[in-house]
Design a protein around this motif. Structure first.
Motif, PDB file in Angstrom:
ATOM      1  N   LYS A  98       0.820  -1.211   0.000  1.00 52.96           N
ATOM      2  CA  LYS A  98       0.000   0.000   0.000  1.00 52.96           C
ATOM      3  C   LYS A  98       0.855   1.264   0.000  1.00 52.96           C
ATOM      4  N   LEU A  99       2.053   1.196   0.609  1.00 51.67           N
ATOM      5  CA  LEU A  99       2.910   2.382   0.713  1.00 51.67           C
ATOM      6  C   LEU A  99       3.793   2.587  -0.516  1.00 51.67           C
ATOM      7  N   LYS A 100       3.869   1.591  -1.369  1.00 47.83           N
ATOM      8  CA  LYS A 100       4.724   1.694  -2.554  1.00 47.83           C
ATOM      9  C   LYS A 100       4.254   2.858  -3.435  1.00 47.83           C
ATOM     10  N   ASP A 101       5.204   3.703  -3.819  1.00 49.08           N
ATOM     11  CA  ASP A 101       4.938   4.866  -4.684  1.00 49.08           C
ATOM     12  C   ASP A 101       3.973   5.872  -4.064  1.00 49.08           C
ATOM     13  N   ASN A 102       3.915   5.913  -2.758  1.00 49.53           N
ATOM     14  CA  ASN A 102       3.044   6.865  -2.071  1.00 49.53           C
ATOM     15  C   ASN A 102       3.725   8.225  -2.024  1.00 49.53           C
ATOM     16  N   PRO A 103       3.100   9.275  -2.576  1.00 46.25           N
ATOM     17  CA  PRO A 103       3.738  10.601  -2.597  1.00 46.25           C
ATOM     18  C   PRO A 103       3.972  11.172  -1.192  1.00 46.25           C
ATOM     19  N   ALA A 104       3.087  10.882  -0.252  1.00 41.84           N
ATOM     20  CA  ALA A 104       3.269  11.374   1.117  1.00 41.84           C
ATOM     21  C   ALA A 104       4.511  10.754   1.755  1.00 41.84           C
ATOM     22  N   LEU A 105       4.712   9.458   1.524  1.00 45.60           N
ATOM     23  CA  LEU A 105       5.893   8.788   2.063  1.00 45.60           C
ATOM     24  C   LEU A 105       7.165   9.349   1.433  1.00 45.60           C
ATOM     25  N   GLU A 106       7.149   9.568   0.123  1.00 43.14           N
ATOM     26  CA  GLU A 106       8.309  10.153  -0.557  1.00 43.14           C
ATOM     27  C   GLU A 106       8.626  11.536   0.002  1.00 43.14           C
ATOM     28  N   SER A 107       7.595  12.328   0.272  1.00 47.34           N
ATOM     29  CA  SER A 107       7.800  13.663   0.853  1.00 47.34           C
ATOM     30  C   SER A 107       8.388  13.573   2.256  1.00 47.34           C
ATOM     31  N   ALA A 108       7.871  12.634   3.038  1.00 46.51           N
ATOM     32  CA  ALA A 108       8.397  12.453   4.403  1.00 46.51           C
ATOM     33  C   ALA A 108       9.868  12.065   4.365  1.00 46.51           C
ATOM     34  N   MET A 109      10.219  11.162   3.468  1.00 46.54           N
ATOM     35  CA  MET A 109      11.614  10.733   3.362  1.00 46.54           C
ATOM     36  C   MET A 109      12.514  11.883   2.918  1.00 46.54           C
ATOM     37  N   SER A 110      11.983  12.789   2.104  1.00 45.49           N
ATOM     38  CA  SER A 110      12.767  13.963   1.692  1.00 45.49           C
ATOM     39  C   SER A 110      13.096  14.841   2.898  1.00 45.49           C
ATOM     40  N   GLY A 111      12.258  14.807   3.911  1.00 44.89           N
ATOM     41  CA  GLY A 111      12.535  15.561   5.136  1.00 44.89           C
ATOM     42  C   GLY A 111      13.441  14.822   6.092  1.00 44.89           C
ATOM     43  N   VAL A 112      13.376  13.499   6.099  1.00 49.22           N
ATOM     44  CA  VAL A 112      14.169  12.699   7.031  1.00 49.22           C
ATOM     45  C   VAL A 112      15.644  12.674   6.621  1.00 49.22           C
ATOM     46  N   ARG A 113      15.925  12.617   5.345  1.00 49.41           N
ATOM     47  CA  ARG A 113      17.316  12.511   4.874  1.00 49.41           C
ATOM     48  C   ARG A 113      18.207  13.649   5.380  1.00 49.41           C
ATOM     49  N   PRO A 114      17.792  14.925   5.253  1.00 49.13           N
ATOM     50  CA  PRO A 114      18.670  15.988   5.770  1.00 49.13           C
ATOM     51  C   PRO A 114      18.836  15.945   7.293  1.00 49.13           C
ATOM     52  N   VAL A 115      17.811  15.484   7.986  1.00 44.50           N
ATOM     53  CA  VAL A 115      17.918  15.358   9.445  1.00 44.50           C
ATOM     54  C   VAL A 115      18.993  14.335   9.792  1.00 44.50           C
ATOM     55  N   CYS A 116      18.985  13.214   9.096  1.00 43.10           N
ATOM     56  CA  CYS A 116      20.015  12.179   9.331  1.00 43.10           C
ATOM     57  C   CYS A 116      21.404  12.742   9.049  1.00 43.10           C
ATOM     58  N   LEU A 117      21.553  13.473   7.963  1.00 44.78           N
ATOM     59  CA  LEU A 117      22.842  14.085   7.633  1.00 44.78           C
ATOM     60  C   LEU A 117      23.279  15.050   8.737  1.00 44.78           C
ATOM     61  N   GLY A 118      22.356  15.842   9.226  1.00 52.92           N
ATOM     62  CA  GLY A 118      22.669  16.775  10.314  1.00 52.92           C
ATOM     63  C   GLY A 118      23.099  16.061  11.585  1.00 52.92           C
ATOM     64  N   MET A 119      22.445  14.945  11.895  1.00 54.26           N
ATOM     65  CA  MET A 119      22.808  14.185  13.094  1.00 54.26           C
ATOM     66  C   MET A 119      24.195  13.568  12.946  1.00 54.26           C
TER      67      MET A 119
END
Length: 175
Positions: A98-119
């Motif tokens: 159900k989550l495959k190709d979900n635009p909301a999930l892709e958007s969330a991951m776009s926010g998580v990646r920079p946070v991980c880099l910052g940490m």
């Protein structure tokens, strides 16, 4: 009581970090808060956990638990850090299609990646400050090891194990 504290601390670490080196600041805060180890010992544990097979979180939990409360502490901390991942993996497995190709999930991951880099950057600064400065004096041998390792790693595209080996050899020579 110590077993419950270890379990609970590493359960929080498992739930509130993204794995890998992003766990280091959270592990550091928890371990120092309870006085289980010093900051230097935590850095040693992280270095050992990076060099041994397996995930950083489980390796750190195992080492901290063993050092703090023996084998039972090791099991409690390891179980604590594994429960969140196992729980989330089981839940995600039910909804993966159900989550495959979900635009909301892709958007969330776009926010998580920079946070991980910052940490990861924060961990580098924190550990770098502790390693490169001792008693407010620059440890030039450590600076030399860090610079040489970084240059060789980038220039020759070394893998993580080869980079760790290079740093260890330089540490034996110049440390």
């Amino acid at each position: 009581m110590i077993y419950l504290q270890l379990f609970w601390s590493f359960l929080k670490i498992g739930f509130f970090s993204f794995g890998g080196t992003t766990m280091v600041p959270v592990i550091n805060d928890e371990v120092l808060r309870f006085g289980w180890m010093t900051s230097g010992e935590v850095m040693d544990i992280v270095a050992i956990a990076e060099m041994t097979p397996g995930s950083l979180g489980i390796n750190c939990a195992t080492f901290v638990g063993l050092r703090t409360a023996g084998l039972a502490g090791s099991l409690a901390a390891s179980l604590g850090v594994m429960v969140p991942s196992l729980t989330l993996c089981m839940l995600a497995a039910r909804f993966i299609i159900k989550l495959k190709d979900n635009p909301a999930l892709e958007s969330a991951m776009s926010g998580v990646r920079p946070v991980c880099l910052g940490m990861v950057f924060s961990v580098g600064l924190t550990m770098g400050h502790s390693i490169l400065l001792a008693n407010n004096l620059v440890q030039w041998n450590m600076v030399f090891i860090a610079v040489i390792t970084a240059v060789v790693m980038i220039r020759f595209h070394l893998s993580v194990p080869k980079t760790i080996l290079l740093a260890a050899v330089l540490g034996l020579i110049f440390g």
